[in-house]
Motif scaffolding. Structure first.
Motif, mmCIF file in Angstrom:
data_model
loop_
_atom_site.group_PDB
_atom_site.id
_atom_site.type_symbol
_atom_site.label_atom_id
_atom_site.label_comp_id
_atom_site.label_asym_id
_atom_site.label_seq_id
_atom_site.Cartn_x
_atom_site.Cartn_y
_atom_site.Cartn_z
ATOM 1 N N GLY A 21 34.452 5.463 -3.211
ATOM 2 C CA GLY A 21 35.409 4.483 -3.707
ATOM 3 C C GLY A 21 35.345 4.393 -5.216
ATOM 4 O O GLY A 21 34.266 4.270 -5.791
ATOM 5 N N LEU A 63 38.730 7.167 -2.241
ATOM 6 C CA LEU A 63 39.548 5.955 -2.128
ATOM 7 C C LEU A 63 39.599 5.280 -3.483
ATOM 8 O O LEU A 63 38.600 5.265 -4.217
ATOM 9 C CB LEU A 63 38.949 5.003 -1.093
ATOM 10 C CG LEU A 63 38.608 5.591 0.266
ATOM 11 C CD1 LEU A 63 38.001 4.513 1.173
ATOM 12 C CD2 LEU A 63 39.854 6.205 0.916
ATOM 13 N N GLN A 83 34.796 -1.776 2.522
ATOM 14 C CA GLN A 83 34.401 -1.570 3.915
ATOM 15 C C GLN A 83 34.181 -0.096 4.262
ATOM 16 O O GLN A 83 33.301 0.235 5.062
ATOM 17 C CB GLN A 83 35.468 -2.164 4.842
ATOM 18 C CG GLN A 83 35.543 -3.683 4.796
ATOM 19 C CD GLN A 83 36.841 -4.220 5.378
ATOM 20 O OE1 GLN A 83 37.593 -3.481 6.022
ATOM 21 N NE2 GLN A 83 37.119 -5.495 5.169
ATOM 22 N N ARG A 84 34.936 0.799 3.629
ATOM 23 C CA ARG A 84 34.918 2.204 4.041
ATOM 24 C C ARG A 84 34.027 3.113 3.194
ATOM 25 O O ARG A 84 33.654 4.191 3.626
ATOM 26 C CB ARG A 84 36.348 2.755 4.021
ATOM 27 C CG ARG A 84 37.260 2.166 5.095
ATOM 28 C CD ARG A 84 38.601 2.891 5.114
ATOM 29 N NE ARG A 84 38.416 4.336 5.279
ATOM 30 C CZ ARG A 84 39.383 5.222 5.118
ATOM 31 N NH1 ARG A 84 40.604 4.816 4.803
ATOM 32 N NH2 ARG A 84 39.141 6.518 5.284
ATOM 33 N N SER A 85 33.674 2.686 1.990
ATOM 34 C CA SER A 85 33.015 3.595 1.048
ATOM 35 C C SER A 85 31.517 3.744 1.284
ATOM 36 O O SER A 85 30.808 2.764 1.498
ATOM 37 C CB SER A 85 33.254 3.117 -0.388
ATOM 38 O OG SER A 85 34.625 3.097 -0.706
ATOM 39 N N ASP A 86 31.051 4.996 1.179
ATOM 40 C CA ASP A 86 29.617 5.273 1.162
ATOM 41 C C ASP A 86 29.064 5.116 -0.262
ATOM 42 O O ASP A 86 27.905 4.749 -0.446
ATOM 43 C CB ASP A 86 29.344 6.705 1.642
ATOM 44 C CG ASP A 86 29.873 6.954 3.045
ATOM 45 O OD1 ASP A 86 29.458 6.222 3.961
ATOM 46 O OD2 ASP A 86 30.703 7.877 3.223
ATOM 47 N N GLU A 143 39.361 -3.117 1.715
ATOM 48 C CA GLU A 143 39.313 -1.877 2.498
ATOM 49 C C GLU A 143 38.393 -0.853 1.843
ATOM 50 O O GLU A 143 37.634 -0.141 2.526
ATOM 51 C CB GLU A 143 40.717 -1.298 2.635
ATOM 52 C CG GLU A 143 41.631 -2.064 3.570
ATOM 53 C CD GLU A 143 43.012 -1.437 3.625
ATOM 54 O OE1 GLU A 143 43.362 -0.849 4.667
ATOM 55 O OE2 GLU A 143 43.746 -1.531 2.624
ATOM 56 N N VAL A 165 32.637 9.304 1.798
ATOM 57 C CA VAL A 165 33.755 8.492 1.313
ATOM 58 C C VAL A 165 33.333 7.827 0.004
ATOM 59 O O VAL A 165 32.362 7.069 -0.033
ATOM 60 C CB VAL A 165 34.160 7.417 2.343
ATOM 61 C CG1 VAL A 165 35.333 6.596 1.811
ATOM 62 C CG2 VAL A 165 34.522 8.073 3.673
ATOM 63 N N GLU A 170 36.069 12.369 0.402
ATOM 64 C CA GLU A 170 37.286 11.578 0.592
ATOM 65 C C GLU A 170 37.252 10.484 -0.470
ATOM 66 O O GLU A 170 36.307 9.694 -0.518
ATOM 67 C CB GLU A 170 37.332 10.961 1.982
ATOM 68 C CG GLU A 170 38.583 10.110 2.210
ATOM 69 C CD GLU A 170 38.607 9.425 3.563
ATOM 70 O OE1 GLU A 170 39.524 8.604 3.780
ATOM 71 O OE2 GLU A 170 37.700 9.692 4.386
ATOM 72 N N LYS A 207 29.241 -1.295 3.487
ATOM 73 C CA LYS A 207 28.340 -0.652 4.442
ATOM 74 C C LYS A 207 26.890 -0.912 4.046
ATOM 75 O O LYS A 207 26.571 -0.987 2.856
ATOM 76 C CB LYS A 207 28.585 0.857 4.454
ATOM 77 C CG LYS A 207 29.907 1.304 5.005
ATOM 78 C CD LYS A 207 29.985 2.842 4.987
ATOM 79 C CE LYS A 207 31.292 3.344 5.581
ATOM 80 N NZ LYS A 207 31.343 4.826 5.570
#
Length: 329
Positions: A148, A171, A196-199, A193, A146, A169, A224
């Motif tokens: 971002g 974002l 919180q979600r991104s690698d 968001e 993921v 993916e 993360k």
């Protein structure tokens, strides 16, 4: 029109001289940066051309006006180093290069990601020393990760397209979402968001009061553990001390920087024979999971030529406007 070109390196001189052929411009090149200490050099010049680390504050602009300068032609997209209100007050026009080669910076961001992930910078030195051991060089597949992207202007959009090609993916966060990226399968989310979600998080936004220290202790807490941070935009988007603290705690697993908050004292110069008087920067360089380059994201043949052509076009436009004004007077 006589133009004082500041922060001029040999490659700038070559491309600008070539672009200025058959124009009414007389270019004079100065390696020094424009600042309060060097503004006296603009005496008898009609315009100045500057780069990212020239300090064009209100006082400098006032002195430019006193010397008769009518135009500032930036050789970059960003203009956070110019006091635009002061320029407007003194009726000095400011030009920039909004689109010099978005893919050059986007590709450099990807180069930082790949170097950090597959540790090619470390592997290169190992092999040179005859060390072919793989321990410590473990990376990960980008496919499925993921990513971002903060800021989806021309550069950010180019970056998103590349990362989609890797099978990531993607974002996005931007005040003005790009429909073409949505059509490509990118998702726009809130900043929280995305954190919180991104690698991997890559910064492609301008430096403003709202984005200053966008990456700081508070925002890092939302990410993360082991996140990769990439900044090829403006140095002050990242709080360097907060980044170091996060490297120690392993909240940041990888850090790739092509820009640095205090870079104006060191970047674009050969500092190999000097002691760099910046303990934060020196400490950052000691981490094995940090890669720093010296603001070279834009540095391709295509970008340099486009910067020169656009800068000369901006100055030539100013010349034609002044000529027309004189004819009407």
């Amino acid at each position: 029109m006589k133009v004082a070109v500041f922060s001029c390196k040999p490659y700038d001189k070559r491309t600008l001289t070539s672009a200025a052929l058959n124009t009414p411009l007389a270019l004079h090149f100065f390696e020094s940066r424009l600042s309060l200490e060097t503004v006296s050099l603009v005496k008898n010049f009609d315009a100045v051309s500057c780069f990212v680390n020239d300090d064009i504050n209100a006082e400098v602009i006032h002195l430019l006006k006193e010397q008769g300068v009518k135009c500032i032609a930036l050789r970059c997209a960003g203009f956070n180093n110019v006091d635009l209100e002061a320029a407007k007050l003194h009726e000095i026009k400011v030009f920039h290069v909004p689109d010099y080669s978005p893919t050059s910076v986007a590709e450099h961001a990807v180069a930082l990601i790949m170097s950090l992930n597959r540790k090619t910078h470390r592997a290169y030195h190992r092999v040179k020393e005859g060390n072919f051991a793989l321990e410590g060089l473990l990376g990960f597949n980008l496919q499925g990760k993921v990513v971002g992207c903060i800021g989806t202007g021309r550069i950010g959009a180019a970056f998103c397209r590349i990362m989609k090609g890797f099978g990531c993916e993607v974002l996005c966060y931007d005040l003005y979402p790009a429909p073409e990226l949505v059509d490509l399968g990118c998702k726009y989310l809130s900043l929280d968001e995305l954190y919180q979600r991104s690698d991997i998080i890559s910064l492609h936004c301008p430096l403003t009061t709202s984005t200053h220290h966008l990456i700081d202790e508070k925002s890092l807490k939302k990410m993360k553990s082991g996140v990769m941070i990439i900044n090829t935009s403006r140095g002050a988007l990242v709080n360097a001390q907060a980044a170091i603290d996060a490297l120690y705690s392993q909240k940041i697993g990888y850090l790739g920087l092509d820009v640095y908050e205090q870079e104006n004292a060191i970047f674009f110069e050969d500092m190999s024979s000097h002691i760099i008087q910046d303990s934060v920067f020196q400490l950052m360089l000691t981490f094995p999971n940090v890669v720093v380059t010296g603001h070279q994201g834009y540095f391709t043949d295509e970008a340099l030529n486009h910067i020169a052509e656009t800068t000369i076009a901006n100055l030539t436009l100013q010349t034609s406007v002044e000529s027309h004004s004189r004819q009407l007077a």
